[in-house]
Each structure stands twice: as C-alpha cells, then as structure tokens.
Write a protein that holds these residues in place. Structure first.
Motif, mmCIF file in Angstrom:
data_model
loop_
_atom_site.group_PDB
_atom_site.id
_atom_site.type_symbol
_atom_site.label_atom_id
_atom_site.label_comp_id
_atom_site.label_asym_id
_atom_site.label_seq_id
_atom_site.Cartn_x
_atom_site.Cartn_y
_atom_site.Cartn_z
ATOM 1 N N ARG A 186 103.584 17.195 116.434
ATOM 2 C CA ARG A 186 102.805 16.357 115.394
ATOM 3 C C ARG A 186 102.886 17.669 114.153
ATOM 4 N N PHE A 187 101.869 18.599 114.519
ATOM 5 C CA PHE A 187 101.221 19.182 113.654
ATOM 6 C C PHE A 187 102.197 20.487 113.457
ATOM 7 N N LYS A 188 103.219 21.004 113.992
ATOM 8 C CA LYS A 188 103.746 21.639 114.742
ATOM 9 C C LYS A 188 103.067 23.230 114.714
ATOM 10 N N VAL A 189 102.188 22.905 115.457
ATOM 11 C CA VAL A 189 101.294 23.799 116.373
ATOM 12 C C VAL A 189 102.049 24.562 117.331
ATOM 13 N N GLU A 190 102.778 26.052 117.178
ATOM 14 C CA GLU A 190 103.282 26.613 118.205
ATOM 15 C C GLU A 190 102.277 27.561 119.774
ATOM 16 N N ALA A 191 103.301 27.329 120.141
ATOM 17 C CA ALA A 191 101.935 27.754 121.845
ATOM 18 C C ALA A 191 101.224 29.299 121.050
ATOM 19 N N PRO A 192 101.723 30.180 121.561
ATOM 20 C CA PRO A 192 100.468 31.336 120.509
ATOM 21 C C PRO A 192 99.876 31.584 120.251
#
Length: 173
Positions: free
Chosen positions: A119-125
């Motif tokens: 939803r918040f478009k946050v990648e793993a790193p």
C-alpha cells in the motif's frame, strides 16, 4: 482553634467528595474508547481508535529501526496517552512487542504487514516512518527516524486530538 471530634470527621469526609466533584471538569482520556479493540490486528481495526506509527526497516537490527524504537521507548507514556501504536514492519514479518517494553505495539499478521508494504510502496531495503491518524489518513512520512517530540507536537496539533483533550461537561463520563 478546636472543633468537636464529630465535626472534624465530617469535614474530612467531605474532602474526597469535593475532589471528585472537581474532577468533573478534567480533560477526556485520550485512550481508545470501549468500542476499540485492545489488540487490533489490522490497520482497519485501528481506525478511529489508534494512531499507528508504521516503521518500515530492512531488518530488526537495522540501526535506524533501533534508534526509532529507543526514541519511542523514552517517550512511551506520552505516546500511549496520544493513542500511538508502534508497528515495526520488516521483511521477516516479525513485529511482536519486545518483552518488558512499555512501547504499545500492534501485532499484525504477515499478510497484513505485506499489504502495508504494498500500500505504501516500500521496498524491503528501505527505511520509512509513517504516522497514520485516527481518520486513517497519512499524517507524516519520513525516510529517517523521527524524534518522539516531533510526533507528539504533530498529534497535539491535530483537530481530532484537540477535541479529545477538551474538558468533559460535568456529569458525563
């Protein structure tokens, strides 16, 4: 000045009554109401009750995550009084409260954590702090740890929090 024992006793008996009457004008408790889940397990369940502080990090030992947690830990009482729930979101999916910690932490499923990352478009790193208001809207987004005082000031400026802090009319509870 000496008063008869019976009069002294009744005067002291009135002190608690006056104290209780004076408390009628105190501010409302900002804690979630009776209709709110004690342990919400979704962002939707927090709406109207809590202010989730989503902290995305690459791992539980990420220095920025540790810094943010330590900041929250030092202000746990103030944040709890503002209905803030800490939600650490790491790729491993672990977001359980740290034993002995006073920081209110939401326990969410791995599916819910993955949905928030999407939803918040946050990648793993990535590291990202997002504060969600009780209305479900994003109130703050920062790519670095956020001082607890900044979170407190932001919440204190919110119209909903100002309503929560208004004195209750006497006789209401």
């Amino acid at each position: 000045m000496h008063f008869p024992v019976g009069l002294r006793s009744s005067a002291f008996a009135l002190i608690p009554a006056f104290s209780l009457a004076a408390m009628g004008g105190q501010t409302r408790s900002p804690q979630p109401s009776a209709g709110c889940p004690a342990l919400p397990n979704t962002l939707r369940a927090m709406r109207g009750c809590y202010r989730p502080l989503l902290v995305f990090a690459p791992s539980l030992d990420n220095p920025q995550l540790v810094q943010e947690f330590n900041e929250l830990k030092a202000h746990a009482i103030e944040l709890k009084s503002r209905s803030v729930l800490y939600v650490p979101i790491v790729p491993e999916g672990h977001n359980q409260p740290i034993p002995g910690s006073k920081v209110p932490t939401a326990r969410l499923s791995e599916d819910e954590l993955a949905a928030m990352r999407h939803r918040f478009k946050v990648e793993a790193p990535d590291f990202l702090v997002i504060l969600i208001g009780k209305d479900g809207e994003e109130k703050l987004s920062n790519k670095a740890p956020v001082p607890a005082e900044q979170i407190e000031r932001l919440i204190d400026s919110m119209p909903m929090h100002k309503v929560e802090m208004r004195p209750e009319p006497p006789g209401e509870e």
